[in-house]
Design a protein around this motif. Structure first.
Motif, PDB file in Angstrom:
ATOM      1  N   THR A  12       0.866  -1.174   0.000  1.00 17.44           N
ATOM      2  CA  THR A  12       0.000   0.000   0.000  1.00 17.44           C
ATOM      3  C   THR A  12       0.909   1.233   0.000  1.00 17.44           C
ATOM      4  N   PRO A  13       0.408   2.400  -0.366  1.00  9.61           N
ATOM      5  CA  PRO A  13       1.251   3.607  -0.305  1.00  9.61           C
ATOM      6  C   PRO A  13       1.859   3.836   1.077  1.00  9.61           C
ATOM      7  N   GLY A  14       1.088   3.559   2.124  1.00 10.58           N
ATOM      8  CA  GLY A  14       1.613   3.721   3.477  1.00 10.58           C
ATOM      9  C   GLY A  14       2.750   2.757   3.765  1.00 10.58           C
ATOM     10  N   ALA A  15       2.593   1.513   3.337  1.00  4.71           N
ATOM     11  CA  ALA A  15       3.643   0.520   3.546  1.00  4.71           C
ATOM     12  C   ALA A  15       4.888   0.865   2.742  1.00  4.71           C
ATOM     13  N   ALA A  16       4.700   1.452   1.558  1.00  6.59           N
ATOM     14  CA  ALA A  16       5.843   1.849   0.727  1.00  6.59           C
ATOM     15  C   ALA A  16       6.647   2.950   1.410  1.00  6.59           C
ATOM     16  N   ILE A  17       5.944   3.933   1.971  1.00  6.81           N
ATOM     17  CA  ILE A  17       6.628   5.015   2.683  1.00  6.81           C
ATOM     18  C   ILE A  17       7.361   4.472   3.899  1.00  6.81           C
ATOM     19  N   SER A  18       6.714   3.590   4.630  1.00  9.28           N
ATOM     20  CA  SER A  18       7.337   2.971   5.795  1.00  9.28           C
ATOM     21  C   SER A  18       8.581   2.185   5.395  1.00  9.28           C
ATOM     22  N   SER A  19       8.506   1.452   4.279  1.00  7.72           N
ATOM     23  CA  SER A  19       9.643   0.670   3.808  1.00  7.72           C
ATOM     24  C   SER A  19      10.818   1.573   3.449  1.00  7.72           C
ATOM     25  N   THR A  20      10.522   2.720   2.863  1.00  9.47           N
ATOM     26  CA  THR A  20      11.582   3.676   2.536  1.00  9.47           C
ATOM     27  C   THR A  20      12.213   4.250   3.799  1.00  9.47           C
ATOM     28  N   LEU A  21      11.374   4.587   4.777  1.00  8.64           N
ATOM     29  CA  LEU A  21      11.873   5.189   6.019  1.00  8.64           C
ATOM     30  C   LEU A  21      12.721   4.215   6.837  1.00  8.64           C
ATOM     31  N   VAL A  22      12.410   2.917   6.764  1.00  6.25           N
ATOM     32  CA  VAL A  22      13.152   1.930   7.549  1.00  6.25           C
ATOM     33  C   VAL A  22      14.648   2.066   7.316  1.00  6.25           C
ATOM     34  N   PHE A  23      15.056   2.125   6.045  1.00  6.48           N
ATOM     35  CA  PHE A  23      16.483   2.200   5.754  1.00  6.48           C
ATOM     36  C   PHE A  23      16.984   3.631   5.622  1.00  6.48           C
ATOM     37  N   LEU A  24      16.118   4.552   5.243  1.00  6.36           N
ATOM     38  CA  LEU A  24      16.517   5.960   5.223  1.00  6.36           C
ATOM     39  C   LEU A  24      16.990   6.405   6.599  1.00  6.36           C
ATOM     40  N   LEU A  25      16.227   6.045   7.637  1.00  6.05           N
ATOM     41  CA  LEU A  25      16.590   6.422   9.000  1.00  6.05           C
ATOM     42  C   LEU A  25      17.484   5.385   9.673  1.00  6.05           C
ATOM     43  N   GLY A  26      17.255   4.103   9.358  1.00  4.59           N
ATOM     44  CA  GLY A  26      18.011   3.058  10.038  1.00  4.59           C
ATOM     45  C   GLY A  26      19.492   3.109   9.772  1.00  4.59           C
ATOM     46  N   ILE A  27      19.896   3.410   8.534  1.00  5.85           N
ATOM     47  CA  ILE A  27      21.314   3.402   8.166  1.00  5.85           C
ATOM     48  C   ILE A  27      22.071   4.561   8.806  1.00  5.85           C
ATOM     49  N   ILE A  28      21.354   5.609   9.230  1.00  8.50           N
ATOM     50  CA  ILE A  28      22.003   6.773   9.850  1.00  8.50           C
ATOM     51  C   ILE A  28      22.888   6.366  11.019  1.00  8.50           C
ATOM     52  N   ASP A  54      13.358 -10.716   7.748  1.00  8.91           N
ATOM     53  CA  ASP A  54      12.749 -10.196   8.971  1.00  8.91           C
ATOM     54  C   ASP A  54      13.808  -9.630   9.908  1.00  8.91           C
ATOM     55  N   LEU A  55      14.945 -10.323  10.026  1.00 15.29           N
ATOM     56  CA  LEU A  55      16.028  -9.857  10.887  1.00 15.29           C
ATOM     57  C   LEU A  55      16.562  -8.511  10.409  1.00 15.29           C
ATOM     58  N   TRP A  56      16.806  -8.408   9.118  1.00 13.89           N
ATOM     59  CA  TRP A  56      17.403  -7.203   8.552  1.00 13.89           C
ATOM     60  C   TRP A  56      16.501  -5.992   8.748  1.00 13.89           C
ATOM     61  N   VAL A  57      15.226  -6.142   8.406  1.00 13.69           N
ATOM     62  CA  VAL A  57      14.284  -5.034   8.504  1.00 13.69           C
ATOM     63  C   VAL A  57      14.049  -4.635   9.958  1.00 13.69           C
ATOM     64  N   MET A  58      13.890  -5.617  10.838  1.00 16.80           N
ATOM     65  CA  MET A  58      13.638  -5.320  12.241  1.00 16.80           C
ATOM     66  C   MET A  58      14.802  -4.528  12.846  1.00 16.80           C
ATOM     67  N   SER A  59      16.023  -4.894  12.499  1.00 11.91           N
ATOM     68  CA  SER A  59      17.194  -4.213  13.043  1.00 11.91           C
ATOM     69  C   SER A  59      17.269  -2.773  12.574  1.00 11.91           C
ATOM     70  N   ALA A  60      17.077  -2.562  11.268  1.00  8.84           N
ATOM     71  CA  ALA A  60      17.100  -1.205  10.734  1.00  8.84           C
ATOM     72  C   ALA A  60      15.961  -0.377  11.324  1.00  8.84           C
ATOM     73  N   ASP A  61      14.815  -0.995  11.488  1.00 14.27           N
ATOM     74  CA  ASP A  61      13.637  -0.332  12.047  1.00 14.27           C
ATOM     75  C   ASP A  61      13.914   0.167  13.461  1.00 14.27           C
ATOM     76  N   LEU A  62      14.461  -0.703  14.296  1.00  9.57           N
ATOM     77  CA  LEU A  62      14.757  -0.358  15.687  1.00  9.57           C
ATOM     78  C   LEU A  62      15.759   0.791  15.777  1.00  9.57           C
ATOM     79  N   MET A  63      16.837   0.697  15.028  1.00 11.72           N
ATOM     80  CA  MET A  63      17.888   1.712  15.115  1.00 11.72           C
ATOM     81  C   MET A  63      17.435   3.039  14.534  1.00 11.72           C
ATOM     82  N   GLY A  64      16.661   3.003  13.453  1.00 15.79           N
ATOM     83  CA  GLY A  64      16.163   4.247  12.882  1.00 15.79           C
ATOM     84  C   GLY A  64      15.168   4.941  13.793  1.00 15.79           C
TER      85      GLY A  64
END
Length: 476
Positions: A226-242, A383-393
């Motif tokens: 969904t558009p919301g899920a797409a934005i969330s997916s972008t934010l996961v790594f946009l913020l997580g990699i910081i 699941d591991l990769w996304v969860m980790s980036a999500d938490l740190m971001g």
């Protein structure tokens, strides 16, 4: 068990690991050499060390399966990754490098402590340790998947073999061994994946046949989101990699800011080419050749061994193993650095040089064992990769991004922001509050940071992170 393929893999790994371990022994004298390469890395070493975390499990194993399942919807993750690296190039990287030269920074926690105090450092280190041990487990699982295909051993036994290799290689040579392996394997892999994609397309009947066989949803931006899920997916790594400590480690290791920027620009171009083009094509080709494959995350090694003869297939898998090893080494090293520098040195701040070097190697051993346990019990690599980036971001992006540019927020703002982000992330992940962990966590973090910045402003002098570092180091 395919003994011929196993022999090729063992010989290849033995030869290619000897060179990096020799380089590690030769160049690692002090703990500074072990952790940040003596701050002497030139463009070549930086580029391939940065690339190793992308050309590792995420791209050569993960992305094939993800494009296989989601098609072009997966590009939302790529967009977030690319944007985050742009932030590094134009904003974060020179400031981190400058802080490293002026204040001896080696970890994210070093800067957090300087900017927000000891309490925030300890909390940050615990969060990053949790996230990065999980990301390293992702690399273990990718290597084990390849071992299973070659040897026929169980996944658990393959994980144990993987852990032994990664732990010994990392603890022995530190960043010099890791970077030497990355240069060697990264260059081979980039060309190897281009060749692999070309041959797989030919086997599938051409690029037209490959795309024609994919379902319509695979070509839609929101086909599986969904558009919301797409934005969330972008934010996961946009913020997580910081807050990813391996990125900070490369910023600290660069000999100067000009070299760092050049290597990061090259890295961003390679990232888009590799993850946004080559792996997309390979993923679509896999779907065309094997439309009903049950475990997409393991399809790449299966496809290589199925489409090529034993010698060629084993050589391809040997290179993949070696490059994923480079990514696992990098991640395990930064996890052990956090355990040693941010936690051990908090208890023993006056440890000698030899004590610190020994503690770094023991930390690598301990972290490697913990990663093995996580890899055994983990539900899936993605699941591991996304969860980790999500938490740190959700917890660390706000105090890092604003902390370099804004002097008003105090240590209270930093600590409150991390706690609030963690609270928001937990509430979302447990389902107590509807929403995405990254959105809710980062939102809570930002609000807490702004409130604390005005209620309890900073009164101490902060580092001049914008000033160019004048320290010179030897080129590689």
């Amino acid at each position: 068990m395919n003994w011929g393929a196993l022999l090729i893999v063992v010989v290849y790994l033995a030869i290619t690991l000897f060179i990096p371990m020799y380089a590690g022994k030769k160049n690692t004298v002090t703990n500074d050499d072990y952790t940040v390469g003596g701050r002497k890395f030139g463009t070549l070493f930086l580029f391939f060390t940065l690339l190793s975390t992308v050309v590792g499990a995420a791209s050569v194993v993960g992305y094939t399966g993800w494009y296989y399942v989601r098609g072009m919807s997966q590009l939302w993750f790529i967009l977030g990754i690319a944007l985050s690296y742009c932030i590094y190039i134009f904003y974060l990287a020179p400031r981190i490098n400058d802080f490293g030269f002026k204040h001896g920074g080696e970890t994210v926690g070093d800067w957090i402590a300087y900017r927000y105090g000891k309490a925030s450092r300890i909390l940050t280190s615990i969060i990053i340790m949790i996230g990065y041990l999980a990301i390293t487990a992702f690399q273990y699982m990718a290597m084990a998947t390849i071992f299973v295909k070659i040897t026929g051993l169980s996944f658990t036994v393959s994980l144990i073999i993987t852990a032994i290799i990664v732990i010994l290689h990392t603890s022995y040579g530190g960043l010099w061994a890791v970077a030497s392996n990355n240069v060697l394997q990264g260059s081979i892999t980039l060309f190897g994946l281009l060749i692999l994609a070309t041959f797989l397309i030919m086997h599938a009947g051409g690029l037209g046949a490959v795309f024609a066989s994919a379902p319509a949803e695979h070509f839609q931006a929101f086909g599986y989101f969904t558009p919301g899920a797409a934005i969330s997916s972008t934010l996961v790594f946009l913020l997580g990699i910081i807050s990813w400590p391996d990125m900070w480690q490369q910023c600290y290791a660069a000999k100067d800011q000009k070299t760092l920027k050049k290597s990061m620009v090259l890295f961003l171009v390679a990232l888009i080419l590799l993850c946004g083009v080559i792996m997309l094509v390979i993923g679509f080709t896999a779907l065309s050749l094997y439309p009903n494959y049950e475990t997409p995350e393991s399809i790449l090694p299966f496809m290589i061994m199925d489409q090529f003869n034993v010698v060629v297939g084993a050589l391809f898998l040997s290179v993949l193993l070696a490059v994923i090893l480079g990514g696992a080494d990098t991640l395990l090293l930064v996890s052990s650095m956090i355990l040693h520098k941010d936690l051990y040195n908090s208890v023993r701040p006056n440890a000698s040089e030899q004590e610190n070097l020994r503690a770094s190697k023991l930390s690598a051993l301990l972290c490697g064992v913990v990663v093995l346990v996580l890899a055994i019990i983990a539900p899936s690599m993605f699941d591991l990769w996304v969860m980790s980036a999500d938490l740190m971001g959700a917890t660390l992006a706000v105090p890092i991004l604003l902390g370099f540019a804004w002097k008003r927020p105090s240590s209270v703002a930093g600590f409150a922001s991390i706690i609030a982000g963690l609270l928001g992330w937990v509430l979302a992940y447990t389902g107590a509050v509807p929403g995405d962990g990254i959105v809710l966590g980062a939102g809570f973090s930002l609000v807490a940071y702004l409130i604390a910045a005005f209620v309890k402003p900073n009164t101490k002098e902060l580092p001049d992170s914008n000033q160019e570092s004048t320290k010179e180091a030897g080129a590689i």
